[in-house]
Every structure is written in structure tokens, then in C-alpha cells.
Design a protein around this motif. Structure first.
Motif, PDB file in Angstrom:
ATOM      1  N   MET A 212       0.865  -1.036  -0.056  1.00 32.04           N
ATOM      2  CA  MET A 212      -0.080   0.073   0.118  1.00 32.04           C
ATOM      3  C   MET A 212       1.500   1.150  -0.267  1.00 32.04           C
ATOM      4  O   MET A 212       0.722   2.232  -0.991  1.00 32.04           O
ATOM      5  N   GLU A 213       2.160   0.690   0.535  1.00 30.22           N
ATOM      6  CA  GLU A 213       2.915   2.394   0.605  1.00 30.22           C
ATOM      7  C   GLU A 213       3.452   3.195  -0.258  1.00 30.22           C
ATOM      8  O   GLU A 213       3.712   4.390  -0.758  1.00 30.22           O
ATOM      9  N   LEU A 214       4.033   1.445  -0.887  1.00 29.45           N
ATOM     10  CA  LEU A 214       4.473   1.881  -2.285  1.00 29.45           C
ATOM     11  C   LEU A 214       4.134   2.262  -3.667  1.00 29.45           C
ATOM     12  O   LEU A 214       3.862   3.464  -4.133  1.00 29.45           O
ATOM     13  N   GLU A 215       2.515   1.793  -3.491  1.00 35.59           N
ATOM     14  CA  GLU A 215       1.224   2.375  -4.632  1.00 35.59           C
ATOM     15  C   GLU A 215       1.160   4.151  -4.313  1.00 35.59           C
ATOM     16  O   GLU A 215       0.883   5.103  -4.971  1.00 35.59           O
ATOM     17  N   ARG A 216       1.355   4.674  -2.624  1.00 41.30           N
ATOM     18  CA  ARG A 216       1.143   5.398  -2.100  1.00 41.30           C
ATOM     19  C   ARG A 216       2.024   6.559  -3.205  1.00 41.30           C
ATOM     20  O   ARG A 216       1.927   8.071  -3.213  1.00 41.30           O
ATOM     21  N   ILE A 217       3.342   6.009  -2.300  1.00 41.11           N
ATOM     22  CA  ILE A 217       4.437   6.963  -3.116  1.00 41.11           C
ATOM     23  C   ILE A 217       4.243   6.413  -4.845  1.00 41.11           C
ATOM     24  O   ILE A 217       4.542   8.333  -5.112  1.00 41.11           O
ATOM     25  N   VAL A 218       4.353   6.265  -5.632  1.00 36.15           N
ATOM     26  CA  VAL A 218       3.734   6.432  -6.663  1.00 36.15           C
ATOM     27  C   VAL A 218       3.084   7.305  -7.027  1.00 36.15           C
ATOM     28  O   VAL A 218       2.993   8.271  -8.415  1.00 36.15           O
ATOM     29  N   ASP A 219       1.723   6.974  -6.613  1.00 36.72           N
ATOM     30  CA  ASP A 219       0.881   8.299  -7.146  1.00 36.72           C
ATOM     31  C   ASP A 219       1.001   8.814  -6.610  1.00 36.72           C
ATOM     32  O   ASP A 219       0.198  10.430  -7.396  1.00 36.72           O
ATOM     33  N   HIS A 220       1.253   9.634  -5.748  1.00 34.30           N
ATOM     34  CA  HIS A 220       1.528  10.853  -5.459  1.00 34.30           C
ATOM     35  C   HIS A 220       2.806  11.326  -5.914  1.00 34.30           C
ATOM     36  O   HIS A 220       3.169  12.493  -6.049  1.00 34.30           O
ATOM     37  N   GLY A 221       3.869  10.783  -6.953  1.00 32.83           N
ATOM     38  CA  GLY A 221       5.297  10.696  -7.108  1.00 32.83           C
ATOM     39  C   GLY A 221       6.071  11.769  -5.611  1.00 32.83           C
ATOM     40  O   GLY A 221       6.857  12.801  -5.953  1.00 32.83           O
ATOM     41  N   ALA A 222       5.816  10.675  -5.345  1.00 32.52           N
ATOM     42  CA  ALA A 222       7.118  11.521  -3.832  1.00 32.52           C
ATOM     43  C   ALA A 222       8.710  11.300  -4.078  1.00 32.52           C
ATOM     44  O   ALA A 222       9.230  10.234  -5.016  1.00 32.52           O
ATOM     45  N   GLU A 223       8.919  12.134  -4.047  1.00 33.98           N
ATOM     46  CA  GLU A 223      10.533  13.109  -4.925  1.00 33.98           C
ATOM     47  C   GLU A 223      11.661  12.654  -3.670  1.00 33.98           C
ATOM     48  O   GLU A 223      12.630  12.609  -4.086  1.00 33.98           O
ATOM     49  N   ASN A 224      10.869  12.551  -2.140  1.00 33.09           N
ATOM     50  CA  ASN A 224      11.969  12.366  -1.133  1.00 33.09           C
ATOM     51  C   ASN A 224      11.638  12.331   0.056  1.00 33.09           C
ATOM     52  O   ASN A 224      10.190  11.526  -0.003  1.00 33.09           O
ATOM     53  N   LEU A 225      12.054  12.500   1.281  1.00 32.72           N
ATOM     54  CA  LEU A 225      11.698  11.702   2.001  1.00 32.72           C
ATOM     55  C   LEU A 225      10.574  11.975   3.286  1.00 32.72           C
ATOM     56  O   LEU A 225       9.895  11.535   3.544  1.00 32.72           O
ATOM     57  N   VAL A 226      10.462  13.753   2.792  1.00 34.89           N
ATOM     58  CA  VAL A 226       9.727  14.894   3.603  1.00 34.89           C
ATOM     59  C   VAL A 226       8.349  14.141   3.141  1.00 34.89           C
ATOM     60  O   VAL A 226       7.429  14.091   3.803  1.00 34.89           O
ATOM     61  N   ASP A 227       8.243  14.022   1.554  1.00 34.60           N
ATOM     62  CA  ASP A 227       7.011  13.258   0.624  1.00 34.60           C
ATOM     63  C   ASP A 227       6.606  12.468   1.408  1.00 34.60           C
ATOM     64  O   ASP A 227       5.530  12.428   1.360  1.00 34.60           O
ATOM     65  N   VAL A 228       7.668  11.560   1.604  1.00 35.54           N
ATOM     66  CA  VAL A 228       6.839  10.021   1.866  1.00 35.54           C
ATOM     67  C   VAL A 228       6.284  10.168   2.973  1.00 35.54           C
ATOM     68  O   VAL A 228       5.502   9.096   3.365  1.00 35.54           O
ATOM     69  N   ALA A 229       6.905  11.034   4.173  1.00 34.09           N
ATOM     70  CA  ALA A 229       6.483  10.854   4.930  1.00 34.09           C
ATOM     71  C   ALA A 229       5.011  11.233   5.350  1.00 34.09           C
ATOM     72  O   ALA A 229       4.115  11.213   6.228  1.00 34.09           O
ATOM     73  N   ALA A 230       5.033  12.617   4.554  1.00 34.14           N
ATOM     74  CA  ALA A 230       3.496  13.351   4.919  1.00 34.14           C
ATOM     75  C   ALA A 230       2.689  12.450   4.053  1.00 34.14           C
ATOM     76  O   ALA A 230       0.927  12.276   4.853  1.00 34.14           O
ATOM     77  N   ILE A 231       2.956  11.471   3.152  1.00 36.35           N
ATOM     78  CA  ILE A 231       1.593  10.561   2.465  1.00 36.35           C
ATOM     79  C   ILE A 231       1.548   9.696   3.017  1.00 36.35           C
ATOM     80  O   ILE A 231      -0.072   9.234   3.527  1.00 36.35           O
TER      81      ILE A 231
END
Length: 254
Positions: A212-231
Motif C-alpha cells: 500500500m505504501e509503495l502505491e501511495r508513493i507512486v501515486d503521489h509522485g514522492a521525490e524525497n523523505l519529507v514527501d513520503v513521510a507526509a504521504i
């Protein structure tokens, strides 16, 4: 277990990419004496857990490792470690380490914490590098390696009162359950009376969380750790792991 390992490998690759994009370098290390030295000398640490201390703990070299995160100046800014524990009762294992001094109360928990368990701990992040996503990413990264290296049945951690009450086990570290295990004794690394909580997630939940987290990272276009933690902290119709019960419904929380 093979599908779980493949999921963990995909997750590991993605998280490593995000860490590098965020300006860090990371290494997997096996000399636990170096981890101990950092925990004894770095700013903002609270002591060395006897579960990981190579001078006190009973484990083979292949059964423990740690991650070192460095900045662009090659300064160590974060660490976390993991070890394999094979046990019929993880709480009894924790008791036997002597971290909690008697007399204390042992509380019943609602899961059988047994089998091949990856135990994560020894997380430290330099005060200047906190709130950057590292505290969210590192427990998940080392969890994926615990699956890859050992094919663990579950992953467990330990929290003391302040972090447990603040919800770190669920909202930061990604563990769906938190159990009050021991209370009323002194926690030897600090010499203070404490409550000790066990946080845990099983192998199927790890794979589901990672997918699920991989899907969210891809769907939201995370570029760095700040992005992925927020997601990861966003509310969704379906949570990556189950939210813990309210305190009023946790029969072993007193």
C-alpha cells in the motif's frame, strides 16, 4: 514467504532511492561495537539497550546488523539496528535481558509473540536532522531487510511511556499494535521507573503495508523523505496498518 520477500525487496529499493534523493548516504553495517559507541557518545541518546549490546547480548554476528545514515559531509546523522530473536515468548526474552529491574508487573498481551522475530531498536537521529522523514523511513527500511535477510514471522520493537503515549509506535514507526508488557520496575539504561510497551506487526501485515505504501508513493509522485513521510501520515479510507484501539478499549493498558 517468497512473495513477501519480493515485496520487501521492491520496498527496500524504493526507500533507498528516496533516501539518496534526500541528500543522504546509507550503509548496512555488522560491527555492533560501532553502533554502541555512537549510542554512548552522540547528542540526545538515552543509553544502550542490552538486547543489542555486543558485550551483553547472546547472538551470532549474522543475526544482527545496523544502518548508518550519513550526510553530504560524511557525518553520521542517524542509526538503527535489528537482530533476529527466535523465541517461544518474546516478552520472556525481554525479561531475561535484565533491562527491567525487579520488582515489576508483567501484563498479558493479546498476541502470541513467538517464532522468528526481527527486533528493531537503537534508533537515534541527530537533533539537527529530526522532522526530516528519517524517523518514519528507517524503521520501515530495516523491517524490509529483516524480511529479506531472515524471512521473519513478525517484527517487534520496544517503546517506553513517553513515545508510546505520543503514538509513535503506530503513526511514526508503522506498527499496528502496542501492548503494555511490563510496568513498575526501573528501566536500567535510564535508572527510572518506566512502563515498557511491545509494538508488533506480523509478516502478512508487513507485506500489506509495504504494498500500500509503495502505491501511495507512486501515486503521489514522492521525490524525497519529507514527501513520503507526509504521504504516509495522510488519512485514507483504508489504512496501511490497523489503527490501535482507543485507550479505553485496550484491556491491558492501565
Amino acid at each position: 514467504m517468497q512473495p513477501h520477500i519480493e515485496t520487501a525487496r521492491s520496498y527496500y529499493r524504493e526507500m533507498m532511492t528516496l533516501i539518496v534523493r534526500s541528500g543522504y548516504r546509507i550503509s548496512i553495517e555488522n560491527d555492533m561495537r560501532q553502533w554502541k559507541h555512537i549510542m554512548q557518545t552522540a547528542p540526545g541518546t538515552v543509553g544502550v539497550s542490552s538486547i543489542f549490546d555486543p558485550e551483553k547480548a547472546d547472538y551470532q554476528p549474522a543475526d544482527a546488523f545496523w544502518l548508518r545514515v550519513s550526510n553530504e559531509q560524511a557525518e553520521t546523522v542517524a542509526i538503527i539496528c535489528d537482530r533476529l530473536v527466535t523465541t517461544a515468548d518474546f516478552i520472556s526474552f525481554v525479561e531475561q535481558t535484565g533491562m527491567f529491574s525487579e520488582p515489576y508487573i508483567r501484563h498479558p498481551v493479546g498476541e502470541e509473540l513467538s517464532g522468528n522475530i526481527g527486533h528493531a531498536g537503537g534508533l537515534w537521529i541527530h537533533p539537527n536532522n529530526r522532522k526530516t522523514g528519517l524517523s518514519w523511513a528507517l524503521p520501515r527500511l530495516i523491517r524490509s531487510l529483516s524480511v529479506i535477510h531472515w524471512g521473519v514471522d513478525r517484527h517487534c520493537g520496544i517503546l517506553l511511556t513517553s513515545l508510546a503515549d505520543a503514538g509513535f509506535g503506530s503513526h511514526i514507526y508503522g506498527f499496528p499494535r502496542s501492548w503494555l508488557a511490563l510496568s513498575g520496575g526501573d528501566f536500567r539504561p535510564t535508572g527510572k521507573e518506566e512502563r515498557l510497551f511491545i509494538i508488533d506487526i506480523d509478516a502478512d501485515e508487513i507485506a500489506g503495508q509495504q504494498t500500500m505504501e509503495l502505491e501511495r508513493i507512486v501515486d503521489h509522485g514522492a521525490e524525497n523523505l519529507v514527501d513520503v513521510a507526509a504521504i504516509g501520515r495522510q488519512r485514507h479510507d483504508q489504512a496501511a496498518v490497523g489503527e490501535p484501539l482507543p485507550a479505553s478499549q485496550r484491556v491491558n493498558f492501565g
